[in-house]
Design an enzyme around this catalytic site. Sequence first.
Site, PDB file in Angstrom:
ATOM      1  N   GLY A 137      16.038 -47.103  76.229  1.00 24.09           N
ATOM      2  CA  GLY A 137      15.454 -47.218  74.897  1.00 24.09           C
ATOM      3  C   GLY A 137      16.534 -46.810  73.919  1.00 24.09           C
ATOM      4  O   GLY A 137      17.673 -47.242  74.043  1.00 24.09           O
ATOM      5  N   GLU A 138      16.192 -45.923  73.028  1.00 24.00           N
ATOM      6  CA  GLU A 138      17.168 -45.434  72.050  1.00 24.00           C
ATOM      7  C   GLU A 138      17.299 -43.931  72.264  1.00 24.00           C
ATOM      8  O   GLU A 138      16.352 -43.182  71.995  1.00 24.00           O
ATOM      9  CB  GLU A 138      16.649 -45.786  70.656  1.00 24.00           C
ATOM     10  CG  GLU A 138      17.693 -45.741  69.585  1.00 24.00           C
ATOM     11  CD  GLU A 138      18.934 -46.559  69.912  1.00 24.00           C
ATOM     12  OE1 GLU A 138      18.806 -47.743  70.248  1.00 24.00           O
ATOM     13  OE2 GLU A 138      20.031 -45.988  69.850  1.00 24.00           O
ATOM     14  N   SER A 139      18.462 -43.509  72.753  1.00 23.78           N
ATOM     15  CA  SER A 139      18.591 -42.101  73.155  1.00 23.78           C
ATOM     16  C   SER A 139      18.432 -41.141  71.974  1.00 23.78           C
ATOM     17  O   SER A 139      17.931 -40.024  72.148  1.00 23.78           O
ATOM     18  CB  SER A 139      19.920 -41.860  73.863  1.00 23.78           C
ATOM     19  OG  SER A 139      20.998 -42.193  73.022  1.00 23.78           O
TER      20      SER A 139
ATOM     21  N   CYS B 265      19.903 -45.776  81.602  1.00 20.25           N
ATOM     22  CA  CYS B 265      20.470 -46.194  80.326  1.00 20.25           C
ATOM     23  C   CYS B 265      20.327 -45.090  79.267  1.00 20.25           C
ATOM     24  O   CYS B 265      20.976 -44.052  79.409  1.00 20.25           O
ATOM     25  CB  CYS B 265      19.877 -47.526  79.890  1.00 20.25           C
ATOM     26  SG  CYS B 265      20.960 -48.397  78.758  1.00 20.25           S
TER      27      CYS B 265
ATOM     28  N   ARG C 185      28.284 -43.892  74.578  1.00 18.38           N
ATOM     29  CA  ARG C 185      27.207 -44.839  74.273  1.00 18.38           C
ATOM     30  C   ARG C 185      27.774 -46.195  73.879  1.00 18.38           C
ATOM     31  O   ARG C 185      28.871 -46.275  73.345  1.00 18.38           O
ATOM     32  CB  ARG C 185      26.346 -44.309  73.119  1.00 18.38           C
ATOM     33  CG  ARG C 185      25.571 -43.061  73.494  1.00 18.38           C
ATOM     34  CD  ARG C 185      24.777 -42.559  72.302  1.00 18.38           C
ATOM     35  NE  ARG C 185      23.810 -43.559  71.869  1.00 18.38           N
ATOM     36  CZ  ARG C 185      23.284 -43.610  70.654  1.00 18.38           C
ATOM     37  NH1 ARG C 185      23.635 -42.720  69.750  1.00 18.38           N
ATOM     38  NH2 ARG C 185      22.413 -44.537  70.346  1.00 18.38           N
TER      39      ARG C 185
ATOM     40  N   ILE D 294      22.169 -53.312  79.187  1.00 19.76           N
ATOM     41  CA  ILE D 294      21.729 -53.653  77.827  1.00 19.76           C
ATOM     42  C   ILE D 294      22.251 -52.582  76.870  1.00 19.76           C
ATOM     43  O   ILE D 294      21.797 -51.440  76.913  1.00 19.76           O
ATOM     44  CB  ILE D 294      20.185 -53.728  77.755  1.00 19.76           C
ATOM     45  CG1 ILE D 294      19.656 -54.765  78.758  1.00 19.76           C
ATOM     46  CG2 ILE D 294      19.736 -54.077  76.332  1.00 19.76           C
ATOM     47  CD1 ILE D 294      18.143 -54.761  78.913  1.00 19.76           C
ATOM     48  N   ARG D 295      23.194 -52.935  76.060  1.00 14.49           N
ATOM     49  CA  ARG D 295      23.857 -51.956  75.171  1.00 14.49           C
ATOM     50  C   ARG D 295      24.101 -50.656  75.944  1.00 14.49           C
ATOM     51  O   ARG D 295      23.751 -49.553  75.520  1.00 14.49           O
ATOM     52  CB  ARG D 295      23.006 -51.691  73.922  1.00 14.49           C
ATOM     53  CG  ARG D 295      22.950 -52.912  73.009  1.00 14.49           C
ATOM     54  CD  ARG D 295      22.314 -52.604  71.671  1.00 14.49           C
ATOM     55  NE  ARG D 295      21.029 -51.975  71.827  1.00 14.49           N
ATOM     56  CZ  ARG D 295      20.742 -50.738  71.425  1.00 14.49           C
ATOM     57  NH1 ARG D 295      21.629 -50.003  70.823  1.00 14.49           N
ATOM     58  NH2 ARG D 295      19.543 -50.251  71.622  1.00 14.49           N
TER      59      ARG D 295
ATOM     60  N   HIS E 153      19.538 -51.067  84.172  1.00 12.90           N
ATOM     61  CA  HIS E 153      18.069 -51.074  84.152  1.00 12.90           C
ATOM     62  C   HIS E 153      17.475 -51.627  85.450  1.00 12.90           C
ATOM     63  O   HIS E 153      17.083 -52.798  85.489  1.00 12.90           O
ATOM     64  CB  HIS E 153      17.579 -51.955  82.998  1.00 12.90           C
ATOM     65  CG  HIS E 153      17.735 -51.349  81.645  1.00 12.90           C
ATOM     66  ND1 HIS E 153      16.726 -50.652  81.007  1.00 12.90           N
ATOM     67  CD2 HIS E 153      18.794 -51.336  80.805  1.00 12.90           C
ATOM     68  CE1 HIS E 153      17.159 -50.247  79.828  1.00 12.90           C
ATOM     69  NE2 HIS E 153      18.403 -50.648  79.684  1.00 12.90           N
TER      70      HIS E 153
ATOM     71  N   GLU F   9      14.621 -51.203  86.579  1.00 20.20           N
ATOM     72  CA  GLU F   9      13.192 -51.527  86.380  1.00 20.20           C
ATOM     73  C   GLU F   9      12.998 -52.935  85.826  1.00 20.20           C
ATOM     74  O   GLU F   9      11.879 -53.438  85.806  1.00 20.20           O
ATOM     75  CB  GLU F   9      12.540 -50.474  85.467  1.00 20.20           C
ATOM     76  CG  GLU F   9      12.797 -50.614  83.969  1.00 20.20           C
ATOM     77  CD  GLU F   9      14.211 -50.224  83.524  1.00 20.20           C
ATOM     78  OE1 GLU F   9      15.076 -49.942  84.379  1.00 20.20           O
ATOM     79  OE2 GLU F   9      14.444 -50.222  82.298  1.00 20.20           O
TER      80      GLU F   9
END
Length: 189
Positions: free
Chosen positions: A46-48, A78, A105, A134-135, A170, A172
């Site tokens: 997600g967004e850390s 991630c 990051r 992903i990023r 990821h 998942e």
Amino acid sequence: MRIGVLAVQGAFREHIEALRRCGCAVFEVRKKEELESVDGLVIPGGESTTIGKLISDFGLADVIRERAKHGMPVFGTCAGAVLLAKEIIGSEQPTLGLMDIRVRRNAYGRQVDSFEADLEVPVLGSDPFPGVFIRAPLIEEVGADAEVLATYKQGIVLVRQGKMLAATFHPELTSDLRLHHYFLSFFEN
Ligand code: GLN
């Protein structure tokens, strides 16, 4: 065995699905009581910065730290891997700081900030594991207690330290459950 998935932001539903397919009892974790009732925790991508801020605000960060120090298995993917790191290069954002790893990051640049690559992961057997990045962050350095389980183009992408696991990709988002099963093996003994 009750597995919690931190569900404050990010790709938590996909982890819940994957863990259910592994046969686990899975619970969303947003509150301290929910965290206290599980035996292990997955921290999703997600967004850390957002996840880190929310878990500090909700008082979850201290409980996660305390429980992990007493042996609770934790799996971060991630952004989750970023949050497990002791050091996030160039950032003062809140982190759990549980694993002796140094992460950068968004390490793969803008043009290629999402890609898939087959990964060699010896602890999962000889078939390559589909890595979805992903990023993604990159683990630039690991301490003596951390074990590198996979690299991609000389960068570290999967690390274990005791009962903690950090993946920069990821698992998942694929149908391959081997990494989730590997994490679940931390609950044996
Ligand atoms: N770039 C995100 C971060 O550092 C992580 C991206 C992800 O989890 N897919 O927080």
